[in-house]
Scaffold this motif. Sequence first.
Motif, mmCIF file in Angstrom:
data_model
loop_
_atom_site.group_PDB
_atom_site.id
_atom_site.type_symbol
_atom_site.label_atom_id
_atom_site.label_comp_id
_atom_site.label_asym_id
_atom_site.label_seq_id
_atom_site.Cartn_x
_atom_site.Cartn_y
_atom_site.Cartn_z
ATOM 1 N N SER A 25 0.815 -1.224 0.000
ATOM 2 C CA SER A 25 0.000 0.000 0.000
ATOM 3 C C SER A 25 0.843 1.266 0.000
ATOM 4 C CB SER A 25 -0.958 0.008 1.190
ATOM 5 O OG SER A 25 -0.244 0.168 2.405
ATOM 6 N N GLU A 26 2.119 1.147 0.344
ATOM 7 C CA GLU A 26 3.007 2.307 0.350
ATOM 8 C C GLU A 26 3.503 2.687 -1.040
ATOM 9 O OE1 GLU A 26 6.096 1.769 3.234
ATOM 10 O OE2 GLU A 26 4.682 1.401 4.855
ATOM 11 N N ILE A 27 3.241 1.851 -2.028
ATOM 12 C CA ILE A 27 3.681 2.136 -3.396
ATOM 13 C C ILE A 27 2.749 3.178 -4.009
ATOM 14 C CG2 ILE A 27 4.046 1.175 -5.703
ATOM 15 C CD1 ILE A 27 4.482 -1.555 -4.297
ATOM 16 N N ALA A 28 3.342 4.234 -4.545
ATOM 17 C CA ALA A 28 2.561 5.306 -5.162
ATOM 18 C C ALA A 28 1.734 4.764 -6.319
ATOM 19 C CB ALA A 28 3.487 6.406 -5.655
ATOM 20 N N ALA A 53 8.964 -4.395 -10.077
ATOM 21 C CA ALA A 53 10.084 -4.438 -9.130
ATOM 22 C C ALA A 53 9.703 -3.810 -7.795
ATOM 23 C CB ALA A 53 11.302 -3.729 -9.723
ATOM 24 N N ALA A 54 8.888 -2.769 -7.825
ATOM 25 C CA ALA A 54 8.452 -2.117 -6.585
ATOM 26 C C ALA A 54 7.541 -3.046 -5.788
ATOM 27 C CB ALA A 54 7.729 -0.808 -6.906
ATOM 28 N N VAL A 55 6.654 -3.751 -6.464
ATOM 29 C CA VAL A 55 5.754 -4.681 -5.776
ATOM 30 C C VAL A 55 6.556 -5.843 -5.198
ATOM 31 C CG1 VAL A 55 3.802 -6.262 -6.026
ATOM 32 C CG2 VAL A 55 3.782 -4.049 -7.202
ATOM 33 N N LEU A 56 7.456 -6.395 -5.983
ATOM 34 C CA LEU A 56 8.269 -7.521 -5.512
ATOM 35 C C LEU A 56 9.141 -7.108 -4.332
ATOM 36 C CD1 LEU A 56 9.270 -9.115 -8.934
ATOM 37 C CD2 LEU A 56 7.377 -9.749 -7.414
ATOM 38 N N TYR A 64 8.402 -12.057 2.480
ATOM 39 C CA TYR A 64 7.923 -13.142 1.624
ATOM 40 C C TYR A 64 8.530 -13.006 0.229
ATOM 41 C CZ TYR A 64 4.798 -13.103 5.535
ATOM 42 O OH TYR A 64 4.330 -13.080 6.813
ATOM 43 N N SER A 65 8.298 -14.025 -0.603
ATOM 44 C CA SER A 65 8.764 -14.004 -1.981
ATOM 45 C C SER A 65 7.553 -14.003 -2.902
ATOM 46 C CB SER A 65 9.600 -15.257 -2.278
ATOM 47 O OG SER A 65 10.733 -15.292 -1.444
ATOM 48 N N ALA A 66 7.712 -13.361 -4.061
ATOM 49 C CA ALA A 66 6.608 -13.301 -5.019
ATOM 50 C C ALA A 66 7.134 -13.349 -6.440
ATOM 51 C CB ALA A 66 5.791 -12.032 -4.810
ATOM 52 N N VAL A 67 6.276 -13.810 -7.335
ATOM 53 C CA VAL A 67 6.543 -13.769 -8.778
ATOM 54 C C VAL A 67 5.267 -13.286 -9.461
ATOM 55 C CG1 VAL A 67 8.310 -15.566 -8.811
ATOM 56 C CG2 VAL A 67 5.909 -16.212 -9.063
ATOM 57 N N ARG A 68 5.448 -12.601 -10.563
ATOM 58 C CA ARG A 68 4.312 -12.129 -11.361
ATOM 59 C C ARG A 68 3.710 -13.305 -12.087
ATOM 60 N NH1 ARG A 68 3.202 -7.161 -14.669
ATOM 61 N NH2 ARG A 68 1.056 -7.526 -15.266
ATOM 62 N N VAL A 69 2.383 -13.373 -12.138
ATOM 63 C CA VAL A 69 1.726 -14.448 -12.892
ATOM 64 C C VAL A 69 0.860 -13.864 -13.976
ATOM 65 C CG1 VAL A 69 1.766 -16.171 -11.070
ATOM 66 C CG2 VAL A 69 -0.152 -14.586 -11.189
#
Length: 69
Positions: A25-28, A53-56, A64-69
Amino acid sequence: MTVNEYQVTGMTCGHCEMSVREEVSEIAGVDGIQVSAKTGKLVVTSSQPIDDAAVLAAVDEAGYSAVRV
């Protein structure tokens, strides 16, 4: 509206969801966040494109770890 979906690993509970939600939520530009520990799914909606990259990085900051789907 832009919708980006990610698969997050390591979330097990509501606290995990809250941690991810707070960081993302802190991402503009982020307008909405849906996150589920049960499915590991994170959906980020925005009125303009958001940098993956900002979300990841935000998910990583939450622990945690994440990947775009």
